[in-house]
Design a protein around this motif. Structure first.
Motif, PDB file in Angstrom:
ATOM      1  N   LYS A  57     -20.675  28.419  62.418  1.00 38.62           N
ATOM      2  CA  LYS A  57     -19.498  28.232  63.276  1.00 38.62           C
ATOM      3  C   LYS A  57     -19.557  26.886  64.006  1.00 38.62           C
ATOM      4  N   THR A  58     -20.725  26.506  64.490  1.00 34.64           N
ATOM      5  CA  THR A  58     -20.862  25.234  65.206  1.00 34.64           C
ATOM      6  C   THR A  58     -20.609  24.071  64.256  1.00 34.64           C
ATOM      7  N   LEU A  59     -21.178  24.134  63.047  1.00 33.04           N
ATOM      8  CA  LEU A  59     -20.980  23.070  62.068  1.00 33.04           C
ATOM      9  C   LEU A  59     -19.505  22.933  61.710  1.00 33.04           C
ATOM     10  N   VAL A  60     -18.835  24.031  61.472  1.00 36.21           N
ATOM     11  CA  VAL A  60     -17.408  23.991  61.133  1.00 36.21           C
ATOM     12  C   VAL A  60     -16.604  23.383  62.277  1.00 36.21           C
ATOM     13  N   ALA A  61     -16.903  23.775  63.512  1.00 37.92           N
ATOM     14  CA  ALA A  61     -16.198  23.213  64.673  1.00 37.92           C
ATOM     15  C   ALA A  61     -16.456  21.709  64.781  1.00 37.92           C
ATOM     16  N   ALA A  62     -17.672  21.285  64.518  1.00 42.04           N
ATOM     17  CA  ALA A  62     -18.010  19.860  64.578  1.00 42.04           C
ATOM     18  C   ALA A  62     -17.287  19.072  63.485  1.00 42.04           C
ATOM     19  N   VAL A  63     -17.233  19.636  62.284  1.00 45.99           N
ATOM     20  CA  VAL A  63     -16.525  18.985  61.169  1.00 45.99           C
ATOM     21  C   VAL A  63     -15.045  18.819  61.519  1.00 45.99           C
ATOM     22  N   LYS A  64     -14.461  19.837  62.129  1.00 47.66           N
ATOM     23  CA  LYS A  64     -13.051  19.750  62.559  1.00 47.66           C
ATOM     24  C   LYS A  64     -12.887  18.679  63.627  1.00 47.66           C
ATOM     25  N   GLY A  94     -26.101  21.156  76.169  1.00 46.06           N
ATOM     26  CA  GLY A  94     -24.932  20.319  76.404  1.00 46.06           C
ATOM     27  C   GLY A  94     -24.665  19.285  75.325  1.00 46.06           C
ATOM     28  N   THR A  95     -25.597  19.114  74.380  1.00 48.70           N
ATOM     29  CA  THR A  95     -25.437  18.093  73.336  1.00 48.70           C
ATOM     30  C   THR A  95     -24.202  18.351  72.478  1.00 48.70           C
ATOM     31  N   VAL A  96     -24.072  19.561  71.975  1.00 45.09           N
ATOM     32  CA  VAL A  96     -22.942  19.882  71.096  1.00 45.09           C
ATOM     33  C   VAL A  96     -21.626  19.733  71.852  1.00 45.09           C
ATOM     34  N   GLU A  97     -21.572  20.261  73.061  1.00 40.97           N
ATOM     35  CA  GLU A  97     -20.349  20.179  73.866  1.00 40.97           C
ATOM     36  C   GLU A  97     -19.941  18.721  74.110  1.00 40.97           C
ATOM     37  N   THR A  98     -20.921  17.861  74.300  1.00 40.23           N
ATOM     38  CA  THR A  98     -20.655  16.436  74.519  1.00 40.23           C
ATOM     39  C   THR A  98     -20.182  15.772  73.229  1.00 40.23           C
ATOM     40  N   LEU A  99     -20.829  16.097  72.119  1.00 38.55           N
ATOM     41  CA  LEU A  99     -20.497  15.456  70.842  1.00 38.55           C
ATOM     42  C   LEU A  99     -19.089  15.781  70.340  1.00 38.55           C
ATOM     43  N   VAL A 100     -18.601  16.973  70.610  1.00 36.20           N
ATOM     44  CA  VAL A 100     -17.283  17.351  70.085  1.00 36.20           C
ATOM     45  C   VAL A 100     -16.120  16.832  70.939  1.00 36.20           C
ATOM     46  N   ASN A 104     -16.337  10.966  71.726  1.00 34.81           N
ATOM     47  CA  ASN A 104     -17.611  10.865  71.002  1.00 34.81           C
ATOM     48  C   ASN A 104     -17.444  11.092  69.494  1.00 34.81           C
ATOM     49  N   LYS A 105     -16.218  10.987  69.012  1.00 32.98           N
ATOM     50  CA  LYS A 105     -15.926  11.255  67.599  1.00 32.98           C
ATOM     51  C   LYS A 105     -16.744  10.361  66.662  1.00 32.98           C
ATOM     52  N   ALA A 106     -16.910   9.087  66.986  1.00 30.64           N
ATOM     53  CA  ALA A 106     -17.660   8.168  66.123  1.00 30.64           C
ATOM     54  C   ALA A 106     -19.129   8.603  65.999  1.00 30.64           C
ATOM     55  N   THR A 107     -19.723   8.988  67.114  1.00 31.43           N
ATOM     56  CA  THR A 107     -21.121   9.436  67.098  1.00 31.43           C
ATOM     57  C   THR A 107     -21.252  10.731  66.312  1.00 31.43           C
ATOM     58  N   LEU A 108     -20.336  11.666  66.539  1.00 32.85           N
ATOM     59  CA  LEU A 108     -20.353  12.937  65.820  1.00 32.85           C
ATOM     60  C   LEU A 108     -20.190  12.707  64.321  1.00 32.85           C
ATOM     61  N   THR A 109     -19.273  11.834  63.950  1.00 38.58           N
ATOM     62  CA  THR A 109     -19.054  11.525  62.533  1.00 38.58           C
ATOM     63  C   THR A 109     -20.318  10.941  61.909  1.00 38.58           C
ATOM     64  N   LYS A 110     -20.986  10.065  62.634  1.00 36.10           N
ATOM     65  CA  LYS A 110     -22.234   9.451  62.151  1.00 36.10           C
ATOM     66  C   LYS A 110     -23.289  10.530  61.896  1.00 36.10           C
ATOM     67  N   ILE A 111     -23.432  11.453  62.819  1.00 29.63           N
ATOM     68  CA  ILE A 111     -24.421  12.528  62.673  1.00 29.63           C
ATOM     69  C   ILE A 111     -24.064  13.424  61.493  1.00 29.63           C
ATOM     70  N   LEU A 112     -22.806  13.820  61.397  1.00 30.91           N
ATOM     71  CA  LEU A 112     -22.404  14.731  60.320  1.00 30.91           C
ATOM     72  C   LEU A 112     -22.514  14.085  58.946  1.00 30.91           C
TER      73      LEU A 112
END
Length: 189
Positions: A57-64, A94-100, A104-112
């Protein structure tokens, strides 16, 4: 209800069961792998399957949040190293909440995209590259940096650029546009 209407309704119900039966029979013929309590169908794409896993669920939310849904529904092929919700829970609070957050979209995209390889690589193929590399294999991610694959006993692992290791816990979850390997740790570029 008049007789014709009853027959028409009965015919529609019968056709709907017949159609759903064919779809179910077709899907039952596929070799599925259970991930997060749901069967993963090789005829479905990465996103179509991932949304059904209760462990992702977390991965799917992050991908979205990163705007990568359309990409991962594309032709590919892709090899996705998919961290579980438990893997995301290992990150500092708090990491996931901050990344989404949108900022922070650019950082999240880089990680994913660091979790994605261009091409479809089975565990057997990755294992062979590790063997050919005398115990390790470097593979370039879609993000641009490399991951190091290695083995211990019968297990396949991946190491990120920070030295964190993730174990592949479920390998070879085939998709219509690639393959997913479930991992137990989030990788960081």
């Amino acid at each position: 209800m008049n007789t014709r209407l009853k027959i028409a309704v009965l015919a529609m119900i019968t056709l709907s069961f017949a159609f759903s039966g064919k779809v179910t029979a077709q899907m039952m013929k596929e070799k599925t792998v259970m991930v997060g309590g749901a069967p993963m169908y090789p005829s479905k794409n990465i996103i179509e399957n991932a949304v059904n896993s209760k462990d992702h669920k977390t991965l799917v939310a992050a991908v979205k949040a990163a705007g990568l849904v359309e990409t991962l529904q594309g032709a590919g092929p892709f090899t996705v190293l998919a961290p579980t919700d438990a893997a995301f829970a290992k990150l500092p609070k708090g990491t996931v909440e901050t990344l989404v957050k949108p900022e922070n979209k650019a950082t999240l995209t880089k990680i994913l995209t660091y979790h994605v390889l261009a091409g479809k690589y089975s565990a057997k193929e990755i294992w062979a590259t590790v063997k050919a590399g005398n115990g390790k294999s470097m593979m370039k991610t879609v993000e641009g940096e490399e991951l190091t694959f290695w083995t211990k006993g019968k297990n396949l692992y991946v190491r990120d650029s920070k030295g964190n290791d993730a174990k592949i816990t479920i390998a070879d979850v085939n998709q219509s546009n690639g393959v997913i390997h479930v991992i137990d740790t989030v990788l960081m570029p």
